[in-house]
Design a protein around this motif. Structure first.
Motif, PDB file in Angstrom:
ATOM      1  N   LEU A 111     -13.548  -0.132  54.274  1.00  0.00           N
ATOM      2  CA  LEU A 111     -13.486  -0.776  52.972  1.00  0.00           C
ATOM      3  C   LEU A 111     -12.184  -1.544  52.891  1.00  0.00           C
ATOM      4  N   CYS A 112     -12.218  -2.759  52.364  1.00  0.00           N
ATOM      5  CA  CYS A 112     -10.993  -3.558  52.282  1.00  0.00           C
ATOM      6  C   CYS A 112     -10.513  -3.662  50.848  1.00  0.00           C
ATOM      7  N   ARG A 113      -9.221  -3.546  50.687  1.00  0.00           N
ATOM      8  CA  ARG A 113      -8.618  -3.713  49.379  1.00  0.00           C
ATOM      9  C   ARG A 113      -7.446  -4.671  49.487  1.00  0.00           C
ATOM     10  N   ALA A 114      -7.432  -5.692  48.649  1.00  0.00           N
ATOM     11  CA  ALA A 114      -6.317  -6.632  48.649  1.00  0.00           C
ATOM     12  C   ALA A 114      -5.350  -6.259  47.538  1.00  0.00           C
ATOM     13  N   VAL A 115      -4.086  -6.263  47.873  1.00  0.00           N
ATOM     14  CA  VAL A 115      -3.069  -5.917  46.891  1.00  0.00           C
ATOM     15  C   VAL A 115      -2.021  -7.024  46.846  1.00  0.00           C
ATOM     16  N   PHE A 152      -1.497  -8.366  50.543  1.00  0.00           N
ATOM     17  CA  PHE A 152      -1.721  -7.485  51.683  1.00  0.00           C
ATOM     18  C   PHE A 152      -3.169  -7.020  51.690  1.00  0.00           C
ATOM     19  N   THR A 153      -3.735  -6.871  52.858  1.00  0.00           N
ATOM     20  CA  THR A 153      -5.083  -6.326  52.933  1.00  0.00           C
ATOM     21  C   THR A 153      -5.037  -4.959  53.604  1.00  0.00           C
ATOM     22  N   PHE A 154      -5.520  -3.968  52.891  1.00  0.00           N
ATOM     23  CA  PHE A 154      -5.573  -2.619  53.451  1.00  0.00           C
ATOM     24  C   PHE A 154      -7.007  -2.303  53.852  1.00  0.00           C
ATOM     25  N   LYS A 155      -7.155  -1.745  55.033  1.00  0.00           N
ATOM     26  CA  LYS A 155      -8.486  -1.290  55.446  1.00  0.00           C
ATOM     27  C   LYS A 155      -8.524   0.221  55.286  1.00  0.00           C
ATOM     28  N   TRP A 168       2.128   1.140  46.506  1.00  0.00           N
ATOM     29  CA  TRP A 168       2.591   2.406  47.096  1.00  0.00           C
ATOM     30  C   TRP A 168       1.438   3.380  47.327  1.00  0.00           C
ATOM     31  N   ARG A 169       0.484   3.324  46.432  1.00  0.00           N
ATOM     32  CA  ARG A 169      -0.662   4.215  46.619  1.00  0.00           C
ATOM     33  C   ARG A 169      -1.352   3.909  47.945  1.00  0.00           C
ATOM     34  N   TYR A 170      -1.586   2.656  48.250  1.00  0.00           N
ATOM     35  CA  TYR A 170      -2.235   2.301  49.513  1.00  0.00           C
ATOM     36  C   TYR A 170      -1.301   2.537  50.698  1.00  0.00           C
ATOM     37  N   TRP A 171      -0.016   2.309  50.459  1.00  0.00           N
ATOM     38  CA  TRP A 171       0.926   2.550  51.545  1.00  0.00           C
ATOM     39  C   TRP A 171       0.948   4.031  51.919  1.00  0.00           C
ATOM     40  N   TRP A 172       0.816   4.874  50.944  1.00  0.00           N
ATOM     41  CA  TRP A 172       0.745   6.312  51.175  1.00  0.00           C
ATOM     42  C   TRP A 172      -0.448   6.638  52.077  1.00  0.00           C
TER      43      TRP A 172
END
Ligand SMILES: [Zn+2]
Length: 488
Positions: free
Chosen positions: A2-6, A175-178, A145-149
């Protein structure tokens, strides 16, 4: 996956701001020129465009970082590709796509990705823009920070590509988090149906049900039916009035000497005021609220196959202009997408069933329902009333069971079977045991309903206003039932 852009705001000095602006304008002009050429010559291949333009722009902008040139050409190829695809389907009128703004893409090398991901708490990045690398500070926030965690805990990873974008004179790094999605055991079967002012929900709690199957405890074995209030229709009507008021107020300012008016909706002033009225934001809040409600616990989520443009097919039946507008304003697709997205994140699974006859069939007797003077209430020939919304969500649940299909929805098999929607991509691959359980539950609900069939519609329709009261909504029930829950 799942991808989330922040998006995180950049701390920008005057000088850096200038620098970013000039890089942006170079990037924009590269994209525009390449797109114009590519569309004219019908070229969508990135390699071909790269071969044609790379050296040209390297010479034209010698100080611009190589990666940025490459990315700009690549982006131009993507824009061309989607434009040509749309044109082929007759969805665009313009000869060229109009590119008003771009977001600048940075590959791993161009923004110090390696260093960034190694850090425990990254607060700055190193951007290659013009000539030299620039250290740029971030203004990270809670969501980042939540995604970085999650990254630190190896439950997510950061994508290599970074996007830098300007919005209202502020610069953001996107930033795109997978994120790894978890498979979780479903705890409920939820079916939902989107209406103008409500979302109808049928929920079967599996955790309490599984134990109860042997006891045949009716309260737990029958679906809970309730609605989530959205008021999309009401919101649309209100904002239509707001927009009209804005137009009236602006009219004197845009009067032409001959007494006519400029098309005010095209003016900057109008757009500014409309934006301030927060219509979109409010709508989005409600869409998210629905998605949150429906995915609270991991569930099997059942909904109608909406098709590409659900509004259009509904409008065909709607004659009144007013109704037409309201249907257009109901964000069916947005709700569906939000639910799907949240479902994925929270370990739910979504299944689509055909919309065929969902609110035409009695979910108890599988007979054809007849209309009453209240749009919301339908009459079964066996002598009881059914709420249209309830019929719809219960029939959706039926469609996941093998038995009901043949009985309820194919009563004139030869006449019309809409096979699309039951095969291929939307064919629900529901675990067999769930299907079986669902069948058991629905049968039980049916059995208890047959004994006292007056229940589901709350008696005879008493409302003389007909279809006018679309919005009467029930709150979601508390666990264990309550007055608002319709149990059988
Ligand atoms: Zn019936």
């Amino acid at each position: 996956m799942l991808c989330r852009a922040v998006a995180v705001e950049l701390e920008v000095t005057k000088e850096l701001n200038k620098l970013l602006y000039s890089v942006e304008s170079m990037y924009l002009s590269i994209v525009r020129e390449v797109v114009a050429y590519a569309v004219e010559h019908n070229i969508t291949s990135t390699t071909q465009l790269h071969r044609l333009f790379y050296h040209k722009y390297r010479n034209e902008y010698p100080s611009l970082y190589v990666h940025i040139v490459i990315q700009a050409i690549r982006q131009a190829a993507q824009i061309t590709k989607s434009f040509i695809a749309l044109r082929r389907r007759g969805l665009v009128n313009k000869p060229y796509p109009e590119i008003k703004a771009v977001s600048i893409r940075f590959t791993e090398m161009a923004w110090g990705y390696e260093q960034f991901v190694k850090s425990i708490a990254p607060v700055r990045l190193s951007l290659s823009l013009l000539g030299e690398r620039r250290e740029v500070w971030l203004r990270p926030h809670k969501r980042f920070w939540r995604y970085w965690w999650l990254v630190l805990n190896r439950k997510a990873s950061l994508a290599g590509t970074l996007i830098v974008k300007r919005k209202l004179n502020k610069w953001y790094a996107i930033f795109t988090f997978k994120i790894e999605t978890e498979e979780r055991t479903p705890q409920a079967i939820v079916s939902f149906d989107i209406n103008e002012n409500t979302v109808a929900v049928s929920k079967i709690d599996l955790t309490s049900t599984v134990g109860m199957v042997t006891n045949w405890n009716r309260q737990y074995l029958t679906p809970q039916l309730y609605s989530i209030r959205t008021d999309f229709g009401r919101l649309a009507r209100r904002y239509k009035r707001v927009r009209n008021a804005i137009i009236e107020r602006l009219k004197p300012e845009f009067a032409l000497p001959n007494g006519n008016y400029v098309n005010i909706t095209n003016t900057r002033e109008y757009r500014k005021r409309v934006k301030r009225s927060r219509e979109r934001g409010r709508k989005l809040d409600r869409v998210r609220h629905v998605a949150n409600e429906l995915t609270k616990t991991p569930a099997i989520i059942i909904t109608e196959e909406l098709g590409e443009n659900p509004q259009e097919s509904m409008i065909e039946d709607a004659v009144k202009d007013e109704l037409r507008h309201r249907i257009k304003q109901t964000p069916f697709k947005a709700v569906e997408r939000a639910v799907e997205d949240k479902a994925l994140e929270r370990g739910s699974k979504i299944f689509r069933v055909s919309s065929h006859r969902n609110s035409r069939v009695c979910p108890i007797h599988f007979t054809r329902l007849e209309g009453t003077d209240d749009w919301h209430i339908l009459k079964c020939p066996r002598g009881h009333y059914v709420d249209r919304d309830h019929a719809s969500v219960m029939n959706m649940a039926w469609k996941l069971t093998p038995e009901a299909w043949t009985k309820a929805f194919w009563w004139n098999l030869r006449k019309k079977i809409d096979w699309r929607g039951h095969e291929g991509k939307s064919n629900p691959i529901v675990p067999w045991n769930i299907t079986h359980l669902l069948l058991l539950l629905m049968r039980n609900a049916k059995a208890s309903l047959e004994q006292s069939p007056a229940m589901p519609a709350r008696g005879k329709p008493m409302n003389p206003a007909g279809g006018a009261n679309e919005g009467r909504a029930r709150k979601p029930p508390k666990k264990g039932g309550g007055q608002e829950v319709v149990t059988y």
